[in-house]
Scaffold this active site. Structure first.
Site, PDB file in Angstrom:
ATOM      1  N   SER A 130     -76.348   3.425  14.104  1.00 24.09           N
ATOM      2  CA  SER A 130     -75.631   3.425  15.377  1.00 24.09           C
ATOM      3  C   SER A 130     -76.311   2.528  16.402  1.00 24.09           C
ATOM      4  O   SER A 130     -75.782   2.308  17.476  1.00 24.09           O
ATOM      5  CB  SER A 130     -75.530   4.839  15.928  1.00 24.09           C
ATOM      6  OG  SER A 130     -76.807   5.417  16.000  1.00 24.09           O
ATOM      7  N   HIS A 153     -70.149   1.328  10.786  1.00 24.54           N
ATOM      8  CA  HIS A 153     -70.450   2.414  11.725  1.00 24.54           C
ATOM      9  C   HIS A 153     -69.282   3.396  11.850  1.00 24.54           C
ATOM     10  O   HIS A 153     -68.229   3.043  12.379  1.00 24.54           O
ATOM     11  CB  HIS A 153     -70.808   1.802  13.087  1.00 24.54           C
ATOM     12  CG  HIS A 153     -71.274   2.771  14.099  1.00 24.54           C
ATOM     13  ND1 HIS A 153     -71.173   2.551  15.456  1.00 24.54           N
ATOM     14  CD2 HIS A 153     -71.865   3.995  13.981  1.00 24.54           C
ATOM     15  CE1 HIS A 153     -71.672   3.586  16.117  1.00 24.54           C
ATOM     16  NE2 HIS A 153     -72.091   4.467  15.248  1.00 24.54           N
ATOM     17  N   GLU A 165     -66.503   0.745  12.998  1.00 26.78           N
ATOM     18  CA  GLU A 165     -66.952  -0.446  13.714  1.00 26.78           C
ATOM     19  C   GLU A 165     -67.786  -1.262  12.718  1.00 26.78           C
ATOM     20  O   GLU A 165     -68.795  -0.767  12.213  1.00 26.78           O
ATOM     21  CB  GLU A 165     -67.799   0.000  14.918  1.00 26.78           C
ATOM     22  CG  GLU A 165     -68.258  -1.098  15.830  1.00 26.78           C
ATOM     23  CD  GLU A 165     -69.039  -0.543  17.042  1.00 26.78           C
ATOM     24  OE1 GLU A 165     -69.911   0.323  16.851  1.00 26.78           O
ATOM     25  OE2 GLU A 165     -68.777  -0.995  18.167  1.00 26.78           O
ATOM     26  N   ASN A 203     -71.631   2.262  21.295  1.00 24.93           N
ATOM     27  CA  ASN A 203     -72.702   2.968  21.996  1.00 24.93           C
ATOM     28  C   ASN A 203     -73.194   2.245  23.246  1.00 24.93           C
ATOM     29  O   ASN A 203     -73.789   2.855  24.120  1.00 24.93           O
ATOM     30  CB  ASN A 203     -73.855   3.274  21.042  1.00 24.93           C
ATOM     31  CG  ASN A 203     -73.502   4.456  20.154  1.00 24.93           C
ATOM     32  OD1 ASN A 203     -72.908   5.419  20.627  1.00 24.93           O
ATOM     33  ND2 ASN A 203     -73.836   4.373  18.872  1.00 24.93           N
TER      34      ASN A 203
END
Ligand code: 3HC
Length: 295
Positions: A130, A153, A165, A203
């Site tokens: 991540s 991801h 992702e 993130n």
């Protein structure tokens, strides 16, 4: 279905190896077996974790049958495609491996070096990281394999969240990225692509948002309930940011903020002091029984 046949011819994947039978690894294994209909080898150091993971997969499949979302026959077929193995040594004939262990660069480097030693030529080496740089992880595979590494991801809970992702490392070849995309789509997911920058897109946007909610709490702007309710009902978020932080794990939130701060040097990514203190106290959210809320 004709969809999965087309997708399979695009990605050429029949067998997947998953490293790590935690929440994420198990979810990835389950969706791959159920929706992409590939054989899955699930590896973990802990036999107890493997047994627990497979039991959870059975429970989830049974629930889907009960809700009429899956036929008993398809559930049985998905279960029969899932196999637990002791380690990466068993990945000699997988077409792709997805690593989903904890966020530690030395650990991931070690795993990717063994994947590079074990996987057949042409196989894809993917990481569910991540926040760790894919270009760093790819470098651990050696120059020949680096072009076959990619970030893959997923989001928790994997069976529910519709996104993957994809993150190409600097070394990733366009052909590998295209195959990874086709495989994620065969798993029923929508794909976005992010460059290999700290936190990627997801993130980089989510963690400062959660961090700001924690700063609002620690500076007395509002109660935790009012912060969460504002975002839930005012903006239609499924969970308020403090509930979501507990769900993700406060240690994970802190470690991602630290990556953003360290790798950009930008003070706008400074982790909240309260977040740091709660992690020091062992209040990690849902998984430890206590975070912003009690579980
Ligand atoms: N596994 C499989 N299915 C699950 C599940 C799990 N762990 N948890 C919930 N579900 C399913 C339920 O079975 C239910 O299915 P149904 O609609 O067929 O009955 C459906 O999800 C909804 O569950 P519930 O009714 O129990 O509860 P909610 O409606 O509150 O939904 C939620 C739960 C899906 C978790 C929702 O609250 C949500 O979407 N929250 C936000 C989650 C999120 O943002 N995740 C991303 C975190 S960031 C991340 O993972 C990236 C990392 O890098 C940090």
């Amino acid at each position: 279905s004709s969809f999965s046949t087309t997708a399979a011819s695009l990605h050429g994947i029949q067998r997947l190896g998953v490293v790590g039978a935690g929440q994420m690894g198990l979810g990835i294994a389950l969706v791959a077996a159920r929706t992409a209909k590939v054989d899955v080898l699930l590896a973990d150091n802990s036999e107890a974790q493997l047994a627990k993971g497979l039991k959870f997969a059975e429970t989830l499949l049974a629930k889907e049958v009960q809700k009429g979302k899956l036929s008993q026959e398809d559930a049985d077929a998905a279960r029969s495609r899932l196999k637990s193995v002791k380690g990466i040594e068993a990945f000699g004939d997988v077409d792709i491996a997805i690593e989903a262990v904890s966020e530690s660069l030395p650990l991931k480097e070690k795993i990717f070096a063994s994947l590079a030693d074990t996987l057949p030529a042409g196989a894809i080496l993917a990481s569910n990281t991540s926040s760790i740089s894919l270009s760093k992880i790819a470098a651990a595979c050696g120059p020949e394999r680096a072009s076959h590494c990619v970030g893959f991801h997923f989001f928790n809970p994997v069976p529910v969240m519709k996104l993957v992702e994809l993150i190409p490392a600097l070394q990733t070849s366009p052909e590998v990225l295209a195959r990874a995309r086709a495989f994620a789509e065969a798993m029923g997911k929508t794909v976005t692509v992010s460059q290999d920058t700290p936190g990627f897109v997801s993130n980089r946007l989510l963690m400062p948002f959660i961090n700001e909610a924690i700063i609002a709490l620690e500076t007395g702007v509002a109660s935790k309930e009012d912060i969460d309710t504002t975002l839930k009902l005012g903006m239609g978020h499924p969970m308020g940011p403090l509930t979501l932080a507990d769900f993700i794990g406060l240690d994970t939130c802190l470690s991602i903020m630290e990556v953003l701060q360290r790798e950009t040097g930008d003070t706008k990514y400074r982790p909240s002091v309260l977040l740091g203190r709660m992690v020091s106290a062992g209040w990690l959210g849902k998984k430890s029984g206590k975070g912003f809320y009690e579980y």
